[in-house]
Design a protein around this motif. Structure first.
Motif, short mmCIF file in Angstrom:
data_model
loop_
_atom_site.label_atom_id
_atom_site.label_comp_id
_atom_site.label_asym_id
_atom_site.label_seq_id
_atom_site.Cartn_x
_atom_site.Cartn_y
_atom_site.Cartn_z
N GLN A 72 0.85 -1.20 0.00
CA GLN A 72 0.00 0.00 0.00
C GLN A 72 0.88 1.24 0.00
OE1 GLN A 72 -3.54 0.23 0.08
NE2 GLN A 72 -3.14 2.40 -0.30
N ASN A 74 0.48 4.87 0.53
CA ASN A 74 -0.55 5.80 1.01
C ASN A 74 0.01 7.10 1.53
OD1 ASN A 74 0.65 4.90 3.31
ND2 ASN A 74 -1.15 3.81 4.11
N SER A 82 -2.56 0.80 -4.20
CA SER A 82 -1.99 -0.43 -3.68
C SER A 82 -1.91 -1.45 -4.80
CB SER A 82 -2.83 -0.98 -2.52
OG SER A 82 -4.13 -1.32 -3.00
N GLU A 212 0.38 -7.72 4.27
CA GLU A 212 0.11 -6.34 3.87
C GLU A 212 1.18 -5.42 4.46
OE1 GLU A 212 -3.82 -5.20 4.88
OE2 GLU A 212 -4.78 -6.68 3.57
#
Length: 495
Positions: A72, A74, A82, A212
């Motif tokens: 991801q 961000n 992502s 993740e």
């Protein structure tokens, strides 16, 4: 060697037959299951059908490679998207072919071969895990490689025409930290290898395992940040001083203007010593100096570079009013028209320099403006608003001019003619007073200067008695070292 091998098989067969009979040997060699206690990287395969075990390993490696890594990005300054990759797509590979081949060999060969192989079968097999870093890097850079193209922008400082100091912020650049990301994924992959045995019975769960991570971004600061630039202390204009050269001829005006151009934007670090001689040398190289009156041994004479001391003297007045320390300074031998006596600073190539030290504790920028035959020197840096320096020059004594007589063939005996009216000389003391919050804090003497008197020149006829007012006079010009003030030229070596 072949004979020994054959002999071993015969002996083994005889032993099996002797102990169990041919039926038992046949059943042992044709057992379709994996020997008890066999594991592959912790996965229990003992007692499973060989085909089932091989199929399990194939499915396991396939599912292991399907584990996902979701990255991801961000950071608001970089991106907001992502991307998910399987371990296979990132260059990771799990290969169980060697273990599967070992299992299938349990069912290959003749009766004796199968029996012997099963009897010596390894209890611990392994899966070959491999990784190709280039594939990993390629995948990440294809997605976010544009981040690496960003460039830093240095902070800037501009001094405007109305003497405001304006700062523009810097901008950072960003770089993909692929090394950190790779290490994080590698650690997770290693953990997945050690936990695989507990998940072997649930291959679907293994295949949906997911990591993740935020996309690691390195911030690259520019060489000049706003904080660094402001720390130099160029806060405002702390002093300005102006002199006039409206009456100067073109050559002198050119010399003043050219020197001011080179002096403009000179920046001094804390405690750096400024040398005016370097400015003169740089100006002479870049622009060259023109002919204009200079002072040589107390007299105005034609020369090269006349006017350069107006720049040094204007700078000197700004410097002393900003409270800086003077390292080297000497007054002209004659008063100058553009400043009060005691407040000038002369220069002579190889003999006299004007130097001062930046004692503000911060950086100092010198700016010059030449407009309407006026020269202004401005200092930008740090000086408390509640502080000022007052300058006062006091004439402590005067020096009367002497009379210098020369015999003239054109005058009759007893005749006298004044060809140059003498001028007084002066002894001057200059003081600097520090005032803080309107109150005098200290007073110091900056200099004690002597300005030579200019003699009265008189022509007399032959046979005329010399005047009783004759003073000691001055040495013959030819006997003096040719010190050229307010100009450039080679100086005679000191005695």
């Amino acid at each position: 060697m072949k004979r020994i091998h054959v002999l071993f098989i015969i002996v083994l067969g005889l032993l099996l037959v002797a102990s169990t009979g041919w039926g038992a040997v046949w059943m042992y060699a044709n057992n379709s299951k994996v020997p008890e206690g066999v594991t592959v990287d912790g996965i229990q395969l003992g007692g499973m059908e060989v085909g089932e075990a091989a199929s399990l390993l194939t499915k396991y490696t396939d599912q292991w490679e399907q584990q996902q890594t979701v990255i991801q990005a961000n950071d608001a300054d970089v991106s907001s998207d992502s991307r998910a990759w399987t371990l296979k797509e990132l260059g990771y590979d799990a290969d169980a072919s060697a273990a599967i081949a070992a299992l299938k060999k349990l069912q290959e060969g003749d009766l004796i071969d199968r029996a012997r192989y099963r009897h010596s079968f390894e209890q611990t097999l392994s899966i070959d895990y491999s990784f190709e870093p280039k594939a990993f890097d390629k995948a990440i850079r294809q997605q976010w490689g544009w981040i690496d193209s960003s460039a830093t922008t240095n902070a800037t400082r501009v001094i405007t025409a109305n003497d405001r100091v304006v700062y523009t912020p810097s901008h950072n650049a960003y770089r993909l930290d692929v090394d950190t990301l790779r290490n994080q994924v590698n650690q997770w992959v290693e953990d997945s290898q050690t936990t695989a045995a507990t998940n072997a019975a649930d291959l679907t769960a293994l295949g949906t395992r997911k990591l993740e991570l935020p996309l690691p971004i390195k911030t690259v600061e520019p060489e000049v940040t706003l904080e660094k630039l402001k720390a130099e202390g160029i806060d405002r204009m702390i002093m300005s001083f102006t002199t006039d050269f409206a009456s100067s001829a073109e050559g002198r005006a050119y010399n003043v203007t050219s020197t001011a151009k080179v002096l403009n934007d000179v920046e001094l670090a804390p405690d750096e010593v400024f040398s005016y001689g370097k400015i003169v040398a740089a100006t002479e190289k870049k622009y060259g100096y023109r002919e204009a009156p200079v002072i040589q041994n107390g007299k105005l004479v034609p020369g090269i570079g006349g006017g350069i001391c107006q720049v040094s003297s204007t700078l000197y007045n700004a410097i002393i009013r900003a409270g800086l320390d003077i390292v080297e300074r000497r007054n002209h031998s004659l008063p100058v028209s553009y400043l009060p006596i005691g407040q000038d600073a002369t220069f002579a190539s190889g003999a006299i320099d004007f130097r001062f030290k930046n004692t503000t504790g911060k950086h100092l920028i010198i700016r010059t403006v030449v407009e309407d035959r006026k020269l202004t020197v401005k200092l930008f840096g740090t000086l408390p608003d509640n502080v000022r320096y007052d300058i006062e020059s006091i004439t402590t004594s005067t020096i009367e001019p002497t009379i210098r007589e020369t015999v003239s063939d054109t005058l009759p005996p007893g005749g006298r003619l004044i060809t140059q009216q003498g001028k007084q000389g002066y002894v001057v003391e200059t003081y600097r007073t520090l005032v803080r919050d309107g109150k005098v804090v200290s007073r110091e003497r900056l200099s004690k200067d002597k300005y030579n008197a200019q003699p009265t020149l008189v022509s007399i006829g032959k046979g005329t008695e010399p005047s009783s007012k004759l003073g000691p006079g001055a040495p013959n010009d030819a006997e003096q070292a040719p010190i050229i003030e307010d100009g450039v030229g080679t100086q005679a070596p000191s005695a």
